[in-house]
Design an enzyme around this catalytic site. Structure first.
Site, PDB file in Angstrom:
ATOM      1  CG  ASP A 106       0.557  89.202 -37.389  1.00 30.47           C
ATOM      2  OD1 ASP A 106      -0.503  89.434 -36.703  1.00 30.47           O
ATOM      3  OD2 ASP A 106       0.629  88.497 -38.020  1.00 30.47           O
ATOM      4  CG  ASP A 210      -4.030  87.454 -34.751  1.00 29.38           C
ATOM      5  OD1 ASP A 210      -3.836  86.833 -35.601  1.00 29.38           O
ATOM      6  OD2 ASP A 210      -4.359  86.984 -33.494  1.00 29.38           O
ATOM      7  CD  GLU A 264      -7.152  87.176 -38.677  1.00 27.50           C
ATOM      8  OE1 GLU A 264      -7.175  85.697 -39.155  1.00 27.50           O
ATOM      9  OE2 GLU A 264      -6.988  87.413 -37.447  1.00 27.50           O
ATOM     10  CG  HIS A 337      -0.467  82.311 -41.162  1.00 27.51           C
ATOM     11  ND1 HIS A 337      -0.945  83.620 -41.446  1.00 27.51           N
ATOM     12  CD2 HIS A 337      -0.897  82.213 -39.860  1.00 27.51           C
ATOM     13  CE1 HIS A 337      -1.433  84.354 -40.533  1.00 27.51           C
ATOM     14  NE2 HIS A 337      -1.432  83.446 -39.308  1.00 27.51           N
ATOM     15  CG  ASP A 338      -4.498  81.729 -40.116  1.00 31.06           C
ATOM     16  OD1 ASP A 338      -3.689  81.039 -39.637  1.00 31.06           O
ATOM     17  OD2 ASP A 338      -4.864  82.948 -40.012  1.00 31.06           O
TER      18      ASP A 338
HETATM   19  C1  GLC Z   1      -5.412  84.840 -36.619  1.00 30.45           C
HETATM   20  C2  GLC Z   1      -4.090  84.292 -37.073  1.00 30.45           C
HETATM   21  C3  GLC Z   1      -4.066  82.789 -36.682  1.00 30.45           C
HETATM   22  C4  GLC Z   1      -3.753  82.531 -35.339  1.00 30.45           C
HETATM   23  C5  GLC Z   1      -5.245  83.216 -34.482  1.00 30.45           C
HETATM   24  C6  GLC Z   1      -5.010  83.317 -33.083  1.00 30.45           C
HETATM   25  O1  GLC Z   1      -6.386  84.126 -36.958  1.00 30.45           O
HETATM   26  O2  GLC Z   1      -4.073  84.303 -38.371  1.00 30.45           O
HETATM   27  O3  GLC Z   1      -2.968  82.133 -37.329  1.00 30.45           O
HETATM   28  O4  GLC Z   1      -3.837  81.339 -35.018  1.00 30.45           O
HETATM   29  O5  GLC Z   1      -5.479  84.394 -34.775  1.00 30.45           O
HETATM   30  O6  GLC Z   1      -3.989  84.247 -32.809  1.00 30.45           O
END
Ligand code: GLC
Ligand code: CA
Length: 565
Positions: A106, A210, A264, A337-338
């Site tokens: 990540d 991320d 993402e 995980h979100d």
């Molecule tokens: C992304 C991750 C999430 C995190 C956020 C801030 O959306 O998937 O889990 O809290 O970024 O880094």
């Protein structure tokens, strides 16, 4: 059959792969302290491989004070001591490679942790060379005691935090512990490239990037439309220099390795994604995640539920397929995980096994790189916490404040959290029915779902008809049948509120996927031109698959996949 109209772009390894996401804290505890770690992961590599997985994406393993459980990084080049050390990581990396699995890290570079040495330096004085690594502004108002603009964090109140030593505010789009980096500073971009090189040179095979769409903020940081959470997003999601910075990372580093990247970014649209992933000279990312297919049972956020709407979901899949077809490559996933667990949402707890198999089938036989989230393959379900003290995540606490303002009672709030919070996907993986579900030898850091007595990996291994064993069959089938990877995608019965029916075609081979999203019996008739009796039933979640003419009456959450050669 006619030769399909599949274009095609290049066939490449990452398009054919199945990626398994590990959220390390809850995967497996190897040293008995209640927290998942690298030794625990190492002990499960054979298991992960056995599912049919070709790569692991690790949610952050780096040093972190856990304001956002690893997404607040204090050192990009070191392992969180809670998880192990660099040697253990190298052992895991080698273990993956020995088993033919790649490893993706990540990459969290929109922000660091406040514990990162850059930030500590940045706070020392405005002349410190690291000060400009972050986004600082003077306060507003008569005595400068008002934040620089009206932006709000997504996770924790306002988006600005005052630091007395420099008499300035720093920007944090996420928690206070996650100061945003100033990507406009070329030195910061050099740091990002060094981080990438560091891991790629070690042998890592790529990155999940991320909130990568947040890294460029609009000049002048103008005031936002005042919405109650994440106000300001319009000024930094897909900001002015985003493409330019991604291109720089690509040209200077990524293009020099045979590596994978998946970006993402919230609220992403096909138009935006194509800018980054269209194959050819302008490509800067291999693929991206989209989100809207996970919004068919909620409004704006997982927390605000509406009844599941199959047509809405089907439209999303169609939209992304149409946009990407012939241009770029997409991703297929149902959990991470979100978000809360999928079987509770799009499936049915009453028909947990059947619906989990159906969901995997309908999703993973479309076109895209597959992502599976830990525990999804055994059909893990959402939590039933009783009190707010049991929750762990900043978003939950932030929402508690927001919903209080809307006069939502604590009782109601906990119910909402048990269905809508991302903590639902963060309970420890259920390995067996022994103490602490085999996750640890002591009380785990977070709530274990009491249903581990029935839902666990050992039970799934022992049951020929388990969800796990179905995943194995499904993924094996996809590997052995290119039509499932590269074939086109054409839907039938788009208006059905109960069935998702599509076909894939490649070089004269056809796949027909039928998926029922209801426990009611639905009369399915094969679309014109398809004779089911000529097809081979290659996958199904029931034993009895008789035909009724050129169709069948569906059983609850039934799925069938026919192959025509
Ligand atoms: C992304 C991750 C999430 C995190 C956020 C801030 O959306 O998937 O889990 O809290 O970024 O880094
Ligand atoms: Ca541990």
């Amino acid at each position: 059959y006619e030769k399909s109209e599949v274009f095609f772009m290049q066939k490449t390894w990452y398009k054919e792969k199945v990626v398994y996401q590990v959220w390390p804290r809850s995967f497996c505890d190897g040293n008995g302290d209640g927290i998942g770690d690298l030794e625990g992961i190492y002990s499960k590599l054979d298991y992960i491989k056995s599912i049919g997985v070709d790569a692991i994406w690790f949610s952050p393993l780096f040093k972190s004070p856990n304001a956002d459980y690893g997404y607040d990084i204090a050192d990009y080049m070191d392992i969180n001591p809670e998880y192990g050390d660099m040697d253990t990581f190298k052992k895991v990396l080698a273990g993956c490679h020995e088993r033919g699995m790649r490893v993706f890290m990540d990459l969290v570079v929109n922000h660091t942790s406040t514990e990162h040495k850059w930030f500590k330096e940045a706070c020392k004085s405005v002349d410190n060379p690291y000060h400009d690594y972050y986004i600082w502004r003077k306060g507003k108002g008569k005595n400068g005691k008002k934040p620089p603009n009206n932006w709000l964090s997504t996770f924790e109140g306002g988006a600005w935090e005052y630091v007395e030593s420099v008499d300035e505010y720093y920007l944090h789009v996420f928690t206070k512990g996650q100061p945003d980096l100033n990507m406009d500073n070329p030195k910061v971009r050099e740091e990002v490239k060094n981080i990438m090189k560091f891991w790629l040179d070690m042998g890592v095979d790529g990155f999940r990037e991320d909130v990568i769409t947040y890294i460029s903020k609009r000049e002048g940081l103008p005031n936002a439309i005042p919405i109650p959470v994440a106000a300001g997003m319009e000024h930094y999601n897909c900001g002015p220099h985003l493409y330019e910075y991604l291109k720089e990372f690509h040209d200077d580093v990524l293009s020099k390795y045979d590596c994978f990247t998946v970006g993402e970014g919230p609220l992403i649209t096909p138009e935006k994604v194509l800018r980054f992933v269209t194959e050819g000279d302008t490509q800067v990312l291999k693929t991206m995640f989209s989100f809207d297919h996970l919004e068919a049972d909620c409004f704006m956020t997982d927390w605000i539920k509406i009844p599941f709407n199959l047509k809405k979901m089907k439209k999303c899949y169609q939209k992304w397929y149409d946009a990407m077809n012939g241009k770029g490559w997409h991703t297929l996933y149902l959990e991470n995980h979100d978000h809360p667990r999928i079987v509770d949402r799009y499936g049915s707890l009453k028909y947990r096994v059947e619906s989990a198999k159906m969901l995997a089938t309908m999703c993973y036989l479309q076109r895209g790189t597959i992502f599976i989230y830990q525990g999804q393959e055994i059909g893990m379900t959402n939590i039933e916490l009783k009190s707010i003290d049991e929750f762990k995540d900043m978003i939950t606490f932030n929402n508690q404040i927001l919903f209080k303002k809307l006069h939502i009672s604590d009782e109601k709030f906990i119910k909402m959290a048990n269905r809508g919070s991302r903590e639902n996907s963060r309970t420890p993986v259920q390995w067996n029915d022994g103490p602490y579900a085999g996750f640890s030898t002591v009380e785990p850091w977070f709530n274990l779902n009491p249903n581990y007595k029935e839902i666990n990996v050992a039970a799934a291994e022992a049951d020929e008809n388990s969800i796990l064993n179905y995943y194995r069959k499904l993924l094996k089938f996809r590997k052995e049948n290119e039509v499932a990877i590269y074939g086109d995608f054409k839907q039938y019965y788009k208006n059905s509120k109960e069935l998702f029916v599509y076909e894939r075609n490649l070089d004269g081979v056809k796949l027909l996927v039928v998926a029922s999203f209801t426990e009611n019996a639905v009369d399915f008739k094969a679309p014109d031109g398809i004779d089911l009796s000529k097809g081979e039933l290659v996958l199904t979640n029931y034993n009895d698959s008789a035909l009724n003419g050129n169709g069948f009456k569906t059983k609850p959450y039934e799925t069938r996949v026919y192959l025509f050669k």
